[in-house]
Design a protein around this motif. Structure first.
Motif, PDB file in Angstrom:
ATOM      1  N   HIS A 108      32.142  14.065  42.538  1.00 19.44           N
ATOM      2  CA  HIS A 108      31.821  13.528  41.216  1.00 19.44           C
ATOM      3  C   HIS A 108      30.334  13.222  41.106  1.00 19.44           C
ATOM      4  O   HIS A 108      29.708  13.488  40.076  1.00 19.44           O
TER       5      HIS A 108
ATOM      6  N   ARG B 124      37.943  17.131  36.022  1.00 18.97           N
ATOM      7  CA  ARG B 124      38.247  15.791  35.508  1.00 18.97           C
ATOM      8  C   ARG B 124      39.745  15.473  35.579  1.00 18.97           C
ATOM      9  O   ARG B 124      40.135  14.469  36.192  1.00 18.97           O
TER      10      ARG B 124
ATOM     11  N   SER C  40      41.541  13.065  38.448  1.00 19.15           N
ATOM     12  CA  SER C  40      42.354  11.938  37.982  1.00 19.15           C
ATOM     13  C   SER C  40      43.767  12.005  38.543  1.00 19.15           C
ATOM     14  O   SER C  40      44.352  10.977  38.909  1.00 19.15           O
TER      15      SER C  40
ATOM     16  N   VAL D 208      43.809  10.827  42.155  1.00 14.58           N
ATOM     17  CA  VAL D 208      43.816   9.360  42.266  1.00 14.58           C
ATOM     18  C   VAL D 208      45.174   8.813  41.843  1.00 14.58           C
ATOM     19  O   VAL D 208      45.672   7.841  42.430  1.00 14.58           O
TER      20      VAL D 208
ATOM     21  N   ARG E 176      44.856   2.301  42.411  1.00 17.75           N
ATOM     22  CA  ARG E 176      44.294   3.215  41.427  1.00 17.75           C
ATOM     23  C   ARG E 176      43.083   2.655  40.702  1.00 17.75           C
ATOM     24  O   ARG E 176      42.077   3.351  40.513  1.00 17.75           O
TER      25      ARG E 176
ATOM     26  N   TYR F 121      39.674   4.636  40.589  1.00 12.72           N
ATOM     27  CA  TYR F 121      39.105   5.186  39.360  1.00 12.72           C
ATOM     28  C   TYR F 121      37.734   4.569  39.083  1.00 12.72           C
ATOM     29  O   TYR F 121      36.817   5.253  38.620  1.00 12.72           O
TER      30      TYR F 121
ATOM     31  N   PHE G 250      34.228   6.624  38.595  1.00 10.12           N
ATOM     32  CA  PHE G 250      33.420   6.393  37.401  1.00 10.12           C
ATOM     33  C   PHE G 250      32.008   5.952  37.790  1.00 10.12           C
ATOM     34  O   PHE G 250      31.010   6.411  37.229  1.00 10.12           O
TER      35      PHE G 250
ATOM     36  N   SER H 213      36.180   3.018  30.169  1.00 10.49           N
ATOM     37  CA  SER H 213      36.184   3.981  31.272  1.00 10.49           C
ATOM     38  C   SER H 213      36.840   3.434  32.531  1.00 10.49           C
ATOM     39  O   SER H 213      37.511   4.168  33.252  1.00 10.49           O
TER      40      SER H 213
ATOM     41  N   GLY I 157      41.685   5.864  33.363  1.00 13.08           N
ATOM     42  CA  GLY I 157      42.518   6.612  34.290  1.00 13.08           C
ATOM     43  C   GLY I 157      43.756   5.858  34.723  1.00 13.08           C
ATOM     44  O   GLY I 157      44.868   6.398  34.732  1.00 13.08           O
ATOM     45  N   ALA I 158      43.580   4.576  35.076  1.00 14.70           N
ATOM     46  CA  ALA I 158      44.713   3.779  35.547  1.00 14.70           C
ATOM     47  C   ALA I 158      45.746   3.582  34.438  1.00 14.70           C
ATOM     48  O   ALA I 158      46.955   3.562  34.697  1.00 14.70           O
TER      49      ALA I 158
ATOM     50  N   MET J 232      47.677  13.674  32.958  1.00 17.32           N
ATOM     51  CA  MET J 232      46.257  13.358  33.062  1.00 17.32           C
ATOM     52  C   MET J 232      45.428  14.427  32.355  1.00 17.32           C
ATOM     53  O   MET J 232      44.353  14.134  31.819  1.00 17.32           O
TER      54      MET J 232
ATOM     55  N   SER K  40      42.826  13.588  29.454  1.00 13.71           N
ATOM     56  CA  SER K  40      41.444  14.061  29.472  1.00 13.71           C
ATOM     57  C   SER K  40      41.116  14.905  28.250  1.00 13.71           C
ATOM     58  O   SER K  40      39.953  15.004  27.850  1.00 13.71           O
TER      59      SER K  40
END
Length: 391
Positions: free
Chosen positions: A8, A105, A109, A112, A120, A124, A128, A301, A305-306, A321, A325
């Motif tokens: 990332h 992306r 995700s 994770v 998580r 995440y 980020f 942000s 994700g979580a 996910m 996204s």
């Protein structure tokens, strides 16, 4: 997690071309702001396919293999975009960049999301943070390198994508949980019966349409005030620096907080930050509005994700996910189209007032779905039972 974090960082640190794409298209290629907005929207069209394709590939061929496809494909597409001379070729290459550049992306995700639920949020948050540290490096370096011309940004971006692929190939393990063929389900029938997921998707599409004005119309507004690419680069770097400093603190502060309340307040802050841009003209004033904008961005942000991972069935994590996204990608299409059109026809005041109104609307919408979101995310069994329907 360390290798995934490194990919990332590298991808974002080398991702110089897209942040300056609107300036490249208007200043070097000679396109009008509206046409440039359409090209950026073409990248967003590719993004939409990228998220769905990434989620599907992550569930089918594994997280690791899908990331390799994305990073190597990105390098090819970027070189094609930087070399394209005609508008059809530019648009086709732009779609290719979108299709490949964001493939990692949803796959990252999903990787994770394969972790235990309690791990998580910090994971995440780490991704980020690494991405924004890379983004800060990218904007500072690009502000210097752009003096040599925009073309070098495309080559550096492509090289970074190849390096990210090498890290995945050598160091990222496969995390996809084994799924028996008999238990595999199609995405659409499940998604159609999941009103909370659909509501959260709609809210985030509107949010990203508003937020992504920072890449589509903000540089044009700043240029209209006499600020060059270096000033815009500095504003983006300030955004990244603020995230790098504040985000680790935010992860600790937001862990255990009510998700819906934090998301509502954060989206409102982004709208307020955009609204402030209606009245600013100096570099320092733009910096102040970006700080407000950034505080809201961090809140969304960190939890993004979580939150969606908590809504996803175990056997559909990659595809859920991917759908999540896609909200970014739809915003990347709608944001440039609506933002540049509003700026052209109604002016900057109308544009930023619309951002403020959108922030208020999102606050109300997120509060409306808060009870259902609390009920859903408080049932951990949902995450591990692929045969249970969404509630």
């Amino acid at each position: 997690m360390r290798a995934l974090t490194a990919t990332h960082f590298v991808a974002r640190a080398g991702g110089m071309a897209r942040s300056f794409l609107v300036l490249y298209l208007t200043q070097e290629v000679g396109l009008s702001p509206t046409t440039a907005g359409a090209v950026i929207a073409a990248v967003g069209v590719g993004d939409i396919g990228s998220q769905l394709l990434g989620g599907w590939l992550g569930d089918r061929i594994g997280r690791r293999n899908a990331m390799l496809v994305g990073f190597l494909g990105t390098a090819v597409a970027l070189i094609a975009l930087g070399s394209a001379k005609t508008l059809p070729a530019i648009c086709a290459a732009a779609v290719g960049v979108g299709l490949m550049a964001e493939l990692f992306r949803p796959v990252g995700s999903a990787a994770v999301a394969d972790l235990p639920a309690q791990e998580r949020l910090p994971a995440y948050g780490l991704l980020f943070w690494a991405a924004n540290l890379g983004f800060t490096v990218s904007t500072v370096a690009a502000g210097v390198l752009v003096r040599q011309g925009y073309g070098i940004l495309f080559w550096i971006n492509a090289a970074a994508s190849v390096l990210a692929a090498l890290i995945v190939w050598r160091h990222v393990p496969e995390t996809r949980p084994p799924t028996r063929k008999a238990t595999r389900r199609a995405l659409l029938p499940v998604l159609r019966l999941d009103p909370l997921m659909l509501a959260m998707v709609a809210i985030h599409v509107v949010y990203f349409t508003m937020f992504l004005q920072s890449f589509s119309t903000l540089p044009l507004v700043m240029a209209g005030d006499g600020h060059g690419p270096g000033a815009y680069s500095a504003v983006l770097a300030l955004n990244g620096i603020a995230i790098v400093v504040v985000q680790p603190i935010a992860v600790r502060l937001l862990d255990g907080r009510d998700t819906a309340s934090v998301l509502a307040a954060s989206m409102l802050l982004v709208g307020v930050g955009g609204g402030l841009s209606a009245a600013v003209h100096s570099g320092a004033a733009y910096a102040g509005s970006i700080i407000v904008w950034t505080l809201g961005q961090i809140g969304v942000s960190v939890l993004f994700g979580a939150t969606f991972a908590g809504l996803a069935p175990a056997d559909l994590r990659g595809r859920y996910m991917g759908v999540a996204s896609t909200t970014w990608s739809l915003g990347a299409v709608l944001g440039p189209l609506l933002g540049t059109a509003l700026l052209d026809h109604a002016g900057r005041t109308a544009l930023w007032t619309a951002c403020l109104a959108t922030g208020l609307l999102l606050f109300a919408a997120q509060r409306a779905v808060a009870p259902a979101l609390r009920r859903r995310t408080s049932v951990p069994a949902y995450d591990v039972n692929p045969n249970r329907p969404p509630s």
